[in-house]
Design a protein around this motif. Structure first.
Motif, PDB file in Angstrom:
ATOM      1  N   LYS A   1       0.834  -1.195   0.000  1.00  0.00           N
ATOM      2  CA  LYS A   1       0.000   0.000   0.000  1.00  0.00           C
ATOM      3  C   LYS A   1       0.874   1.253   0.000  1.00  0.00           C
ATOM      4  CE  LYS A   1      -4.024  -2.013   2.343  1.00  0.00           C
ATOM      5  NZ  LYS A   1      -5.048  -1.831   3.410  1.00  0.00           N
ATOM      6  N   ARG A   2       0.471   2.236  -0.802  1.00  0.00           N
ATOM      7  CA  ARG A   2       1.159   3.538  -0.894  1.00  0.00           C
ATOM      8  C   ARG A   2       2.670   3.352  -0.961  1.00  0.00           C
ATOM      9  NH1 ARG A   2       0.938   8.173   2.172  1.00  0.00           N
ATOM     10  NH2 ARG A   2       0.784   9.370   0.255  1.00  0.00           N
ATOM     11  N   ALA A   3       3.098   2.687  -2.014  1.00  0.00           N
ATOM     12  CA  ALA A   3       4.518   2.367  -2.152  1.00  0.00           C
ATOM     13  C   ALA A   3       4.983   2.621  -3.582  1.00  0.00           C
ATOM     14  CB  ALA A   3       4.775   0.919  -1.762  1.00  0.00           C
ATOM     15  N   ILE A   4       6.271   2.893  -3.704  1.00  0.00           N
ATOM     16  CA  ILE A   4       6.975   2.910  -4.987  1.00  0.00           C
ATOM     17  C   ILE A   4       7.967   1.757  -4.929  1.00  0.00           C
ATOM     18  CG2 ILE A   4       8.468   4.206  -6.541  1.00  0.00           C
ATOM     19  CD1 ILE A   4       7.473   6.783  -5.114  1.00  0.00           C
ATOM     20  N   VAL A   5       7.802   0.793  -5.812  1.00  0.00           N
ATOM     21  CA  VAL A   5       8.631  -0.413  -5.784  1.00  0.00           C
ATOM     22  C   VAL A   5       9.441  -0.459  -7.076  1.00  0.00           C
ATOM     23  CG1 VAL A   5       8.639  -2.908  -5.546  1.00  0.00           C
ATOM     24  CG2 VAL A   5       6.844  -1.560  -4.421  1.00  0.00           C
ATOM     25  N   ASP A   6      10.747  -0.361  -6.959  1.00  0.00           N
ATOM     26  CA  ASP A   6      11.616  -0.323  -8.132  1.00  0.00           C
ATOM     27  C   ASP A   6      11.703  -1.711  -8.782  1.00  0.00           C
ATOM     28  OD1 ASP A   6      13.370   0.659 -10.058  1.00  0.00           O
ATOM     29  OD2 ASP A   6      14.658   1.684  -8.623  1.00  0.00           O
ATOM     30  N   LYS A   7      12.350  -1.780  -9.932  1.00  0.00           N
ATOM     31  CA  LYS A   7      12.346  -2.981 -10.763  1.00  0.00           C
ATOM     32  C   LYS A   7      13.028  -4.160 -10.072  1.00  0.00           C
ATOM     33  CE  LYS A   7      14.990  -2.994 -14.416  1.00  0.00           C
ATOM     34  NZ  LYS A   7      15.678  -2.573 -15.659  1.00  0.00           N
ATOM     35  N   ASN A   8      12.595  -5.349 -10.478  1.00  0.00           N
ATOM     36  CA  ASN A   8      13.193  -6.617 -10.037  1.00  0.00           C
ATOM     37  C   ASN A   8      13.104  -6.858  -8.538  1.00  0.00           C
ATOM     38  OD1 ASN A   8      13.964  -7.204 -12.709  1.00  0.00           O
ATOM     39  ND2 ASN A   8      15.872  -6.061 -12.477  1.00  0.00           N
ATOM     40  N   VAL A   9      12.147  -6.206  -7.888  1.00  0.00           N
ATOM     41  CA  VAL A   9      11.938  -6.458  -6.451  1.00  0.00           C
ATOM     42  C   VAL A   9      11.057  -7.698  -6.293  1.00  0.00           C
ATOM     43  CG1 VAL A   9      10.811  -5.587  -4.355  1.00  0.00           C
ATOM     44  CG2 VAL A   9      12.267  -4.075  -5.726  1.00  0.00           C
ATOM     45  N   ARG A  10      11.400  -8.522  -5.304  1.00  0.00           N
ATOM     46  CA  ARG A  10      10.577  -9.694  -4.972  1.00  0.00           C
ATOM     47  C   ARG A  10       9.992  -9.496  -3.578  1.00  0.00           C
ATOM     48  NH1 ARG A  10      11.526 -14.108  -1.892  1.00  0.00           N
ATOM     49  NH2 ARG A  10      10.163 -15.921  -2.264  1.00  0.00           N
ATOM     50  N   ILE A  11       8.671  -9.472  -3.517  1.00  0.00           N
ATOM     51  CA  ILE A  11       7.965  -9.322  -2.244  1.00  0.00           C
ATOM     52  C   ILE A  11       7.421 -10.698  -1.872  1.00  0.00           C
ATOM     53  CG2 ILE A  11       6.036  -8.206  -1.069  1.00  0.00           C
ATOM     54  CD1 ILE A  11       6.481  -5.811  -2.950  1.00  0.00           C
ATOM     55  N   ALA A  12       7.925 -11.249  -0.813  1.00  0.00           N
ATOM     56  CA  ALA A  12       7.663 -12.648  -0.463  1.00  0.00           C
ATOM     57  C   ALA A  12       6.212 -12.869  -0.047  1.00  0.00           C
ATOM     58  CB  ALA A  12       8.599 -13.081   0.665  1.00  0.00           C
ATOM     59  N   ASP A  13       5.817 -14.134  -0.058  1.00  0.00           N
ATOM     60  CA  ASP A  13       4.475 -14.510   0.393  1.00  0.00           C
ATOM     61  C   ASP A  13       4.217 -13.941   1.791  1.00  0.00           C
ATOM     62  OD1 ASP A  13       4.430 -15.968  -1.920  1.00  0.00           O
ATOM     63  OD2 ASP A  13       4.423 -17.942  -0.961  1.00  0.00           O
ATOM     64  N   GLY A  14       3.073 -13.271   1.930  1.00  0.00           N
ATOM     65  CA  GLY A  14       2.674 -12.785   3.244  1.00  0.00           C
ATOM     66  C   GLY A  14       3.349 -11.511   3.711  1.00  0.00           C
ATOM     67  N   ALA A  15       4.273 -10.953   2.927  1.00  0.00           N
ATOM     68  CA  ALA A  15       4.956  -9.722   3.337  1.00  0.00           C
ATOM     69  C   ALA A  15       3.974  -8.553   3.317  1.00  0.00           C
ATOM     70  CB  ALA A  15       6.141  -9.450   2.431  1.00  0.00           C
ATOM     71  N   ARG A  16       4.272  -7.547   4.158  1.00  0.00           N
ATOM     72  CA  ARG A  16       3.389  -6.389   4.258  1.00  0.00           C
ATOM     73  C   ARG A  16       4.225  -5.121   4.109  1.00  0.00           C
ATOM     74  NH1 ARG A  16      -1.446  -7.981   6.564  1.00  0.00           N
ATOM     75  NH2 ARG A  16      -1.887  -6.053   7.700  1.00  0.00           N
ATOM     76  N   VAL A  17       3.839  -4.301   3.144  1.00  0.00           N
ATOM     77  CA  VAL A  17       4.539  -3.042   2.856  1.00  0.00           C
ATOM     78  C   VAL A  17       3.514  -1.916   2.899  1.00  0.00           C
ATOM     79  CG1 VAL A  17       5.812  -1.729   1.116  1.00  0.00           C
ATOM     80  CG2 VAL A  17       6.266  -4.182   1.415  1.00  0.00           C
ATOM     81  N   GLY A  18       3.830  -0.844   3.613  1.00  0.00           N
ATOM     82  CA  GLY A  18       2.916   0.289   3.677  1.00  0.00           C
ATOM     83  C   GLY A  18       1.755   0.096   4.625  1.00  0.00           C
ATOM     84  N   VAL A  19       1.867  -0.869   5.519  1.00  0.00           N
ATOM     85  CA  VAL A  19       0.796  -1.164   6.476  1.00  0.00           C
ATOM     86  C   VAL A  19       1.148  -0.645   7.866  1.00  0.00           C
ATOM     87  CG1 VAL A  19      -0.554  -2.999   7.574  1.00  0.00           C
ATOM     88  CG2 VAL A  19       0.059  -3.173   5.142  1.00  0.00           C
ATOM     89  N   ASP A  20       2.392  -0.853   8.284  1.00  0.00           N
ATOM     90  CA  ASP A  20       2.866  -0.440   9.613  1.00  0.00           C
ATOM     91  C   ASP A  20       3.980   0.586   9.435  1.00  0.00           C
ATOM     92  OD1 ASP A  20       4.177  -0.180  12.059  1.00  0.00           O
ATOM     93  OD2 ASP A  20       3.751  -2.253  12.653  1.00  0.00           O
ATOM     94  N   PRO A  21       3.691   1.891   9.619  1.00  0.00           N
ATOM     95  CA  PRO A  21       4.693   2.931   9.355  1.00  0.00           C
ATOM     96  C   PRO A  21       5.988   2.739  10.137  1.00  0.00           C
ATOM     97  CG  PRO A  21       2.520   3.910   9.619  1.00  0.00           C
ATOM     98  CD  PRO A  21       2.390   2.466   9.991  1.00  0.00           C
ATOM     99  N   GLU A  22       5.909   2.317  11.386  1.00  0.00           N
ATOM    100  CA  GLU A  22       7.123   2.151  12.192  1.00  0.00           C
ATOM    101  C   GLU A  22       7.994   1.035  11.627  1.00  0.00           C
ATOM    102  OE1 GLU A  22       6.534   1.835  16.356  1.00  0.00           O
ATOM    103  OE2 GLU A  22       5.281   3.640  16.498  1.00  0.00           O
ATOM    104  N   GLU A  23       7.380  -0.078  11.283  1.00  0.00           N
ATOM    105  CA  GLU A  23       8.148  -1.175  10.696  1.00  0.00           C
ATOM    106  C   GLU A  23       8.729  -0.793   9.339  1.00  0.00           C
ATOM    107  OE1 GLU A  23       9.150  -4.262  11.726  1.00  0.00           O
ATOM    108  OE2 GLU A  23       8.546  -3.441  13.671  1.00  0.00           O
ATOM    109  N   ASP A  24       7.950  -0.061   8.553  1.00  0.00           N
ATOM    110  CA  ASP A  24       8.430   0.368   7.238  1.00  0.00           C
ATOM    111  C   ASP A  24       9.694   1.220   7.361  1.00  0.00           C
ATOM    112  OD1 ASP A  24       6.395  -0.912   5.843  1.00  0.00           O
ATOM    113  OD2 ASP A  24       5.075   0.833   5.880  1.00  0.00           O
TER     114      ASP A  24
END
Length: 410
Positions: A365-388
């Motif tokens: 969510k609300r992300a810019i993901v550059d080329k050739n990035v692999r986001i693994a099963d179950g990963a969360r991006v843009g959900v928890d600001p502190e973790e991000d």
């Protein structure tokens, strides 16, 4: 006989404010809108306008930019047309370009070879459509040494731009001020100012004189906007071109006059969001003034699975060739070629560049993901600001940015 025109595109910007997107590419080579690069917009404007003798001055991390220009922008040489990337050549000694004015000074041999009457000098990292011929017509008619393109901006935003203060007739430039705190409104619109767009047209003689004088000034920053334009304003040689007067074929009332500086991560993100609204503020579908680029030989996008909780679909999004949405969901996003969303993946309000893979049950969510990035099963991006913030770059506006080739684990 029509005047001879040479176009110079300044593409040497380092783009520090776009890190990590510029970690190993020049700013004008940053992808935009799924299939384009930033430099494609200025080159399309020049080529569509009939100006096809173009040199692209490069410097920082220029390999992918040079390759893109050389491979994509090959014009027929039969009529003398060309688009040529020109790296910093250190012709005047062992040093790089010290600024945009110095880049031109070190490249004066290009003007000597081509012998133009006027020189277009445009930046390489803005999103807009413009017919440069209309600006040239005004420039030639005015007799000015330089004409600077200005875009009307609310006066309260003046402290964000280089501001053009006009003479009483609204045509000449009385002052050129960088981010003024006490701006002066326009004669015909006191609540507005002209913000400089970084687009200039010079008479050749005036340009050579100005950059030569600037090169001899050891106190100068050797910058076109910061040094050359104020120098020419002081000599009474500068005029302004009102971008609002530019009429581009096929433009609608909604996107006429659109111009965005995408020099920060938030501005880059916002410009993408402009593309995907139902009635886009910037219309990529204007085929009367197309934005041109290299068409990759990829298959059509594919959407598979149609089960209640496992339906491959994209809503309010731009989906490029080669994308496969396999039981995942994309909303309000730009999916670049080769992107793959696996089952139950959710991507919202995001920009995914080439060949990004989003695993099963992953959320972006609300992300810019550059080329050739692999986001693994179950990963969360843009959900928890502190973790991000612990793992990724995060813009001032809260957009998560993941650099090229990263692996994001759950």
């Amino acid at each position: 006989m029509p005047d001879k025109i040479l176009s110079i595109v300044l593409a040497g910007g380092e783009g520090k404010r776009l890190m990590p997107l510029t970690a190993d590419r020049a700013k004008p080579a940053v992808p935009f809108g799924g299939i384009y690069r930033l430099i494609d917009f200025v080159l399309s404007n020049l080529v569509n306008g009939g100006y096809r003798k173009i040199v692209v001055l490069t410097q920082y991390k220029s390999h992918s930019l040079d390759r893109h220009v050389a491979g994509t922008w090959r014009l027929s040489t039969m009529l003398g047309n060309y688009i040529a990337p020109v790296p910093a050549q250190q012709r005047l000694g062992p040093r790089w370009f010290a600024g945009s004015a110095d880049a031109i000074y070190q490249s004066l041999n290009l003007l000597e070879d081509e012998r133009p009457d006027h020189v277009i000098v445009f930046g390489a990292d803005h999103i807009y459509r413009m017919d440069p011929g209309q600006m040239i017509d005004q420039h030639v008619a005015s007799g000015a040494g330089v004409t600077v393109a200005g875009i009307r901006t609310p006066i309260e935003h003046a402290d964000q731009f280089g501001v053009i203060e006009t003479t009483a007739d609204g045509k000449g430039i009385a002052a050129f001020r960088e981010k003024p705190k006490d701006p002066v409104g326009l004669p015909d619109a006191p609540d507005q100012v002209f913000a400089s767009m970084g687009n200039y047209i010079f008479t050749t003689e005036a340009l050579i004189d100005a950059v030569t004088a600037d090169a001899a000034d050891e106190s100068s920053n050797h910058d076109l906007g910061g040094n050359i334009i104020p120098y020419m304003v002081a000599r009474g040689e500068a005029a302004v071109y009102d971008f609002a007067a530019n009429e581009v074929p096929g433009a609608t009332d909604r996107d006429r006059g659109y111009w965005r500086d995408v020099g920060t991560l938030d501005a880059y993100y916002d410009a993408h969001m402009d593309l995907i609204s139902v009635h886009p503020i910037f219309n990529l579908y204007n085929l009367e003034w197309p934005i041109l680029t290299h068409p990759e030989p990829l298959p059509p996008a594919k959407f598979v699975f149609d089960e209640e909780s496992r339906r491959g679909h994209a809503l309010d999004s731009m989906v490029c060739p080669g994308v496969v949405i396999s039981g995942g969901t994309a909303r309000r996003s730009v999916l670049s070629p080769g992107t793959h969303l696996h089952s139950y993946a959710l991507v919202e309000d995001s920009i995914l560049m080439h060949d990004v893979e989003v695993g099963r049950h992953a959320v972006v969510k609300r992300a810019i993901v550059d080329k050739n990035v692999r986001i693994a099963d179950g990963a969360r991006v843009g959900v928890d600001p502190e973790e991000d913030r612990k793992r990724f770059a995060v813009s001032a506006g809260g957009v998560v940015v993941i650099g090229k080739g990263a692996v994001v684990e759950a």
